[in-house]
Design an enzyme around this catalytic site. Structure first.
Site, PDB file in Angstrom:
ATOM      1  N   VAL A   9      22.172  26.388  11.277  1.00 48.48           N
ATOM      2  CA  VAL A   9      21.824  25.234  10.909  1.00 48.48           C
ATOM      3  C   VAL A   9      20.668  24.422  10.600  1.00 48.48           C
ATOM      4  CG1 VAL A   9      21.929  24.834   8.123  1.00 48.48           C
ATOM      5  CG2 VAL A   9      22.799  26.167   8.981  1.00 48.48           C
ATOM      6  N   CYS A  10      19.859  23.964  10.309  1.00 49.91           N
ATOM      7  CA  CYS A  10      18.649  22.757  10.585  1.00 49.91           C
ATOM      8  C   CYS A  10      18.072  22.273   9.352  1.00 49.91           C
ATOM      9  CB  CYS A  10      18.400  22.531  12.106  1.00 49.91           C
ATOM     10  SG  CYS A  10      17.421  24.074  12.079  1.00 49.91           S
ATOM     11  N   ASN A  11      17.780  20.801   9.222  1.00 47.72           N
ATOM     12  CA  ASN A  11      16.577  21.084   8.220  1.00 47.72           C
ATOM     13  C   ASN A  11      15.595  21.795   7.851  1.00 47.72           C
ATOM     14  OD1 ASN A  11      17.079  18.394   6.999  1.00 47.72           O
ATOM     15  ND2 ASN A  11      16.399  16.888   9.351  1.00 47.72           N
ATOM     16  N   VAL A  41      18.605  24.523   6.367  1.00 46.96           N
ATOM     17  CA  VAL A  41      20.134  24.456   5.056  1.00 46.96           C
ATOM     18  C   VAL A  41      19.474  24.643   3.972  1.00 46.96           C
ATOM     19  CG1 VAL A  41      19.629  21.882   4.549  1.00 46.96           C
ATOM     20  CG2 VAL A  41      22.215  22.810   4.828  1.00 46.96           C
TER      21      VAL A  41
END
Length: 103
Positions: A9-11, A41
């Site tokens: 999960v990242c931006n 996310v």
């Protein structure tokens, strides 16, 4: 053959593409069937099926409580080690994921 299915999960879901390659390469070298999916996310809830672990990029560490509440202890959730993320150390991130998954 051991298997692991990781949700990163990242931006925006894009900054982890190189890390995905390195994690999957480390899995191949260790004869572990490794599947890695990267998502932003805000899209996590739509991509939980068949995942073994959720790893958050350090840039979204502030969302950890929210994601843990979403999965309700059904999946382990952890923040990727900042040094491993910064150096794109796929082997170290894979080891972190494996350490979180119950056999």
């Amino acid at each position: 053959m051991k298997k692991i299915n990781i949700l990163l999960v990242c931006n925006a879901g894009m900054s982890t593409s190189l890390l995905i390659e390195k994690i999957e390469k480390a899995g191949t070298e260790k004869e572990i069937e490794t599947t890695v999916d990267a998502r932003p996310v805000d899209d996590v809830k739509n991509h939980l099926k068949e995942k073994d672990v959720i790893l958050l990029g350090p840039q979204v560490r502030f969302k950890e409580k929210q994601i843990k509440a979403l999965v309700k202890d059904q999946l382990p959730v952890a923040i990727i080690d900042m040094a491993a993320y910064g150096t794109m150390d796929g082997e170290k991130v894979l080891q972190q994921a494996l350490s979180l998954v119950k056999d």
